[in-house]
Scaffold this active site. Sequence first.
Site, PDB file in Angstrom:
ATOM      1  N   GLU A  34       0.839  -1.290  -0.057  1.00 56.51           N
ATOM      2  CA  GLU A  34       0.204  -0.201   0.031  1.00 56.51           C
ATOM      3  C   GLU A  34       0.956   1.204   0.030  1.00 56.51           C
ATOM      4  O   GLU A  34       0.570   2.210  -0.775  1.00 56.51           O
ATOM      5  CB  GLU A  34      -1.128  -0.003   1.192  1.00 56.51           C
ATOM      6  N   GLN A  88      -7.486  -2.015  -1.190  1.00 60.56           N
ATOM      7  CA  GLN A  88      -8.428  -3.107  -1.310  1.00 60.56           C
ATOM      8  C   GLN A  88      -9.734  -3.206  -0.024  1.00 60.56           C
ATOM      9  O   GLN A  88     -10.648  -3.560  -0.127  1.00 60.56           O
ATOM     10  CB  GLN A  88      -7.657  -4.566  -1.187  1.00 60.56           C
ATOM     11  N   ASP A 146      -9.175  -0.779   5.882  1.00 56.77           N
ATOM     12  CA  ASP A 146      -8.182  -1.425   6.954  1.00 56.77           C
ATOM     13  C   ASP A 146      -6.770  -1.553   6.439  1.00 56.77           C
ATOM     14  O   ASP A 146      -5.940  -1.475   7.269  1.00 56.77           O
ATOM     15  CB  ASP A 146      -8.674  -2.830   7.537  1.00 56.77           C
ATOM     16  N   HIS A 172     -11.164  -6.277   8.541  1.00 57.02           N
ATOM     17  CA  HIS A 172     -11.998  -5.965   7.307  1.00 57.02           C
ATOM     18  C   HIS A 172     -13.134  -4.999   7.353  1.00 57.02           C
ATOM     19  O   HIS A 172     -14.192  -4.943   6.633  1.00 57.02           O
ATOM     20  CB  HIS A 172     -12.287  -7.305   6.401  1.00 57.02           C
TER      21      HIS A 172
END
Length: 337
Positions: free
Chosen positions: A60, A82, A85, A129
């Site tokens: 990331e 994605q 979190d 998530h």
Amino acid sequence: MARMTMIEAVRSAMDVSMGRDDGVVVFGEDVGYFGGVFRATQGLQAKYGKTRCFDAPINESGILGTAIGMAAYGLKPCVEIQFADYMYPAYDQITQEAARIRYRSNGDFTCPIVVRMPTGGGIFGGQTHSQSPEALFTHVCGLKVIVPSNPYDAKGLLIAAIEDPDPVMFLEPKRLYNGPFDGHHEKPVTPWSKHALGEVPEGHYTIPIGKAEIRRPGSAVTVVAYGTMVHVALAAAEETGIDAEVIDLRSLLPLDLDTIVQSVKKTGRCVVVHEATLTSGFGGEVVSLVQEHCFYSLEAPVVRVTGWDTPYPHAQEWDYFPGPARVGRALQEVMEG
């Protein structure tokens, strides 16, 4: 007019933007051939090629660092994290680099990037998530923060974000991807195809960043919410029979303070609802602003309904998730105050 889910609306926004501007590029983990974990980028690589929609390594910080470099070069990256979190490794690049380029260069450079990320819970994703980190971005000068609640707004706001010269954090409530979830997990979700805000123009349009929308007019109490909680607040108002005015913020930074103040001065009462944890959540900022600007109009203390101050629980998801019953109790509390 076409009917779209929020996923389809987000995809349409990127498609329209890529078609209008060759400088718009889309990348992230699995967004190319696979089309993204939620299929939000499905078909874009086939249509625009591997140089404009491509997969990135699972890194990331690298994704954001690359996007910032591309923006400095003159491109307009729209990147996907994605899950919200997963943004923490990139937080340094977002807050120390992207957010400060305009200030640091005295306006000579901007950073026209969009960071898309699915946010929030309601899908049994557990603690890694399901987080709602929007307050971590609203504290940072130089960023814009958007949280749409429906397909129509998602497309118009995303196109506006891509066309904006500054970095925009675009948080997509994943519980709303396929329907307007109102907090009743025991009931089937109404699909967007049967909801008025599922009607989405297929071409180009924008919604101004920084402008809230009144989803339900009322005169007894103002409810301020965003994302999934807009639908929960609407359900609570209907089920309690309280004449609540429900404001969908849409944009947290910049914030449409005028709409909030006008509503609270009219109703004299306010409830703020969000899914993130209570302490230091964005609702605290809203409460402070209401107190500053509407003190002499308030008939009762402002009440917050939020997630608990705990990691997002898997087994007790619906105890954590603010539902219509909790919001309804808050509405009754301020009406009795």
